[in-house]
Design a protein around this motif. Structure first.
Motif, short mmCIF file in Angstrom:
data_model
loop_
_atom_site.label_atom_id
_atom_site.label_comp_id
_atom_site.label_asym_id
_atom_site.label_seq_id
_atom_site.Cartn_x
_atom_site.Cartn_y
_atom_site.Cartn_z
N HIS A 31 -92.67 -39.18 17.63
CA HIS A 31 -93.36 -40.43 17.40
C HIS A 31 -92.49 -41.62 16.90
O HIS A 31 -91.93 -41.61 15.98
CB HIS A 31 -94.19 -39.79 16.11
CG HIS A 31 -94.95 -41.10 15.28
ND1 HIS A 31 -96.31 -40.95 15.74
CD2 HIS A 31 -94.91 -42.04 14.62
CE1 HIS A 31 -97.19 -42.00 15.28
NE2 HIS A 31 -96.18 -42.76 14.38
N HIS A 33 -92.42 -45.96 18.19
CA HIS A 33 -92.87 -47.30 18.91
C HIS A 33 -91.96 -48.19 19.54
O HIS A 33 -90.78 -48.18 19.24
CB HIS A 33 -93.74 -48.08 17.59
CG HIS A 33 -94.60 -47.26 16.88
ND1 HIS A 33 -95.76 -46.88 17.20
CD2 HIS A 33 -94.27 -46.78 15.58
CE1 HIS A 33 -96.20 -46.06 16.19
NE2 HIS A 33 -95.34 -46.14 15.28
N TYR A 49 -100.81 -56.90 11.07
CA TYR A 49 -99.32 -57.28 10.76
C TYR A 49 -98.66 -57.88 11.97
O TYR A 49 -98.89 -57.46 13.19
CB TYR A 49 -98.78 -55.98 10.11
CG TYR A 49 -98.35 -54.94 11.17
CD1 TYR A 49 -99.28 -54.05 11.21
CD2 TYR A 49 -97.43 -54.96 12.16
CE1 TYR A 49 -99.20 -52.65 12.31
CE2 TYR A 49 -97.03 -53.73 12.97
CZ TYR A 49 -98.02 -52.72 13.16
OH TYR A 49 -97.69 -51.79 13.99
N ALA A 76 -98.66 -49.09 19.12
CA ALA A 76 -98.66 -49.49 17.64
C ALA A 76 -99.84 -50.56 17.68
O ALA A 76 -100.06 -51.17 18.76
CB ALA A 76 -97.40 -50.06 17.45
N THR A 77 -100.34 -50.55 16.40
CA THR A 77 -101.82 -51.39 16.28
C THR A 77 -101.26 -52.97 16.50
O THR A 77 -102.45 -53.59 16.71
CB THR A 77 -102.46 -51.00 14.92
OG1 THR A 77 -101.31 -51.43 13.97
CG2 THR A 77 -102.89 -49.53 14.69
N ARG A 124 -104.77 -42.60 21.12
CA ARG A 124 -104.70 -42.75 19.84
C ARG A 124 -105.94 -43.29 19.14
O ARG A 124 -106.36 -44.59 19.27
CB ARG A 124 -103.34 -43.53 19.21
CG ARG A 124 -103.16 -43.30 17.73
CD ARG A 124 -101.87 -44.11 17.50
NE ARG A 124 -101.16 -43.60 16.38
CZ ARG A 124 -100.59 -44.53 15.56
NH1 ARG A 124 -100.38 -45.80 15.76
NH2 ARG A 124 -99.95 -44.19 14.36
N ARG A 130 -106.22 -50.42 6.68
CA ARG A 130 -105.28 -51.74 6.43
C ARG A 130 -104.67 -51.97 7.99
O ARG A 130 -103.98 -53.15 7.99
CB ARG A 130 -104.36 -51.48 5.61
CG ARG A 130 -103.12 -50.39 6.04
CD ARG A 130 -102.08 -50.17 4.83
NE ARG A 130 -101.73 -48.73 5.13
CZ ARG A 130 -100.72 -48.53 6.20
NH1 ARG A 130 -100.42 -49.21 6.85
NH2 ARG A 130 -100.21 -47.08 6.09
N TYR A 157 -105.00 -40.81 13.26
CA TYR A 157 -104.17 -41.42 12.33
C TYR A 157 -105.40 -41.75 11.28
O TYR A 157 -105.90 -42.59 11.45
CB TYR A 157 -103.20 -42.44 12.43
CG TYR A 157 -102.17 -42.78 11.50
CD1 TYR A 157 -102.02 -44.33 11.38
CD2 TYR A 157 -102.03 -41.88 10.56
CE1 TYR A 157 -100.97 -44.60 10.21
CE2 TYR A 157 -101.08 -42.42 9.72
CZ TYR A 157 -100.57 -43.61 9.56
OH TYR A 157 -99.58 -44.00 8.36
N HIS A 181 -98.60 -37.51 10.91
CA HIS A 181 -97.99 -37.60 9.23
C HIS A 181 -98.96 -36.54 8.57
O HIS A 181 -99.26 -37.06 7.20
CB HIS A 181 -97.95 -38.76 8.84
CG HIS A 181 -97.38 -39.88 9.80
ND1 HIS A 181 -96.44 -39.74 10.76
CD2 HIS A 181 -97.65 -41.33 10.26
CE1 HIS A 181 -96.31 -40.60 11.57
NE2 HIS A 181 -97.03 -41.74 11.14
N ASP A 257 -90.60 -42.23 13.67
CA ASP A 257 -91.39 -43.36 13.54
C ASP A 257 -90.70 -44.91 13.35
O ASP A 257 -91.21 -45.56 13.27
CB ASP A 257 -92.04 -43.32 12.31
CG ASP A 257 -93.20 -44.21 12.05
OD1 ASP A 257 -93.34 -44.72 11.00
OD2 ASP A 257 -93.93 -44.52 13.05
N ASN A 262 -94.39 -51.55 8.68
CA ASN A 262 -95.09 -51.52 7.23
C ASN A 262 -94.46 -50.75 6.11
O ASN A 262 -95.28 -50.32 5.12
CB ASN A 262 -96.70 -51.18 7.55
CG ASN A 262 -97.25 -51.98 8.51
OD1 ASN A 262 -97.19 -53.18 8.32
ND2 ASN A 262 -98.02 -51.39 9.43
O1 0GY Z 1 -96.20 -45.96 12.47
C1 0GY Z 1 -96.91 -45.39 11.95
O2 0GY Z 1 -97.00 -44.03 12.25
C2 0GY Z 1 -97.36 -45.63 10.80
C3 0GY Z 1 -98.22 -47.12 10.67
C4 0GY Z 1 -98.43 -48.02 11.56
C5 0GY Z 1 -98.68 -47.69 12.79
O3 0GY Z 1 -98.76 -46.41 13.04
C6 0GY Z 1 -99.33 -48.68 13.83
O4 0GY Z 1 -99.28 -49.87 13.37
O5 0GY Z 1 -99.70 -48.24 15.09
C7 0GY Z 1 -98.59 -47.70 9.09
O6 0GY Z 1 -98.97 -46.41 8.45
O7 0GY Z 1 -98.48 -48.73 8.82
#
Ligand code: 0GY
Length: 304
Positions: A31, A33, A49, A76-77, A124, A130, A157, A181, A257, A262
């Protein structure tokens, strides 16, 4: 263009220590990114973000420094459903990385085939409010139908408080399902209490469900130091992760991770995060399953 980082953003830890814990040969960071670089792979307009840049080259340098053999890179988002940075990193990995993408219901078969050819093996679904706006369940069900013929799986997630409402939807997903997680348990609760038991029941009742036992730094309330000052001990998270590893030794995964989006109050040294692993996987056999056998079976089923 140049992207202004979210105020207060903590960059990933530069100069991580060399782990004391010797990772087994073939260990997978399951896991992590890549972020941008924003100049080449712009962050998505719908993001919640704006991170620092974190390149494939830096991820692979960390892989080698820590002693991992392979990576599973998760979209990642901040990049939304624009998987270009992920695909670029997979292409640079010389077969040593597989990916988990984000797609929308209108993704084409050609786009899915291209992602699969690059090494993507899952999608995913993110329910953390958030991070993303909620995607309607019927869209997610349509995406599951589209990716099942590819043999892909679904990474989910979510926050523990949302598991009751999502339990039936998650239980109906026909593919393998990987929880990020541990579904973010509230570690101030009793690890043998009803809240965490709902998650353990979800794993017991659904043999296709796996979980990552990663990100103690996100879950811990007591913080990185143990009472004796040991760093990255995250003592309040350990009982939760140990239970999962010992009850489901063949369905757990672990990841750094990196680059740790964040985080608010501290940025972990990834070398010390690796040293946390023996606290939750306490025998060489459990460590080999967690770090080698399980991720290999899920992401490199064709063999080494
Ligand atoms: O990296 C993680 O797994 C956790 C976070 C973010 C993301 O997964 C993402 O933006 O894709 C988080 O809790 O902010």
């Amino acid at each position: 263009g140049d992207f202004e980082k979210t105020p207060g953003w903590l960059d990933w830890y530069d100069g991580p220590t060399t782990p004391t814990f010797q990772l087994p040969a073939g260990a997978v960071d399951a896991h992590c990114h890549v972020f941008g670089p924003g100049g080449q792979f712009p962050f998505a307009p719908e993001r919640k973000y704006t991170p620092c840049d974190a390149s494939a080259a830096q991820l692979f340098a960390l892989r080698d420094h820590l002693g991992f053999a392979r990576n599973v890179i998760v979209q990642a988002t901040c990049h939304g459903a624009d998987n270009r940075a992920l695909v670029d990193a997979l292409n640079r990995s010389e077969g040593r990385a597989r990916g988990v993408a984000t797609v929308r219901r209108d993704v084409t078969d050609a786009q899915l085939a291209e992602l699969d050819a690059a090494g993507v093996r899952g999608v995913r679904f993110n329910f953390v409010k958030r991070l993303v706006d909620r995607v309607p369940t019927d869209s997610l069900e349509e995406i599951v139908e589209r990716i099942t013929p590819l043999g892909w799986h679904v990474v989910i997630y979510f926050e523990a408080e949302d598991l009751p409402d999502l339990y039936d939807f998650f239980s109906a997903i026909p593919t393998d399902v990987v929880v990020d997680h541990m579904g973010r348990p509230d570690v101030t609760k009793d690890p043998d209490g009803p809240e965490f038991d709902l998650f353990l029941r979800f794993m017991r009742e659904n043999p296709n469900v796996w979980t990552k036992v990663s990100c103690p730094e996100r879950l811990s309330v007591t913080g990185p130091r143990a009472l004796d000052g040991e760093q990255h001990a995250y003592t309040d998270v350990v009982p939760f992760a140990r239970r999962v590893v010992e009850q489901f030794p063949d369905r757990v995964l672990w990841g750094t991770d990196w680059p740790h989006p964040n985080l608010k109050d501290h940025m972990p040294d990834d070398g010390l995060l690796v040293d946390y692993i023996p606290q939750i996987a306490t025998t060489p056999e459990l460590q080999r399953k967690l770090l080698v056998d399980n991720p290999q079976r899920l992401y490199w089923p064709e063999g080494a």
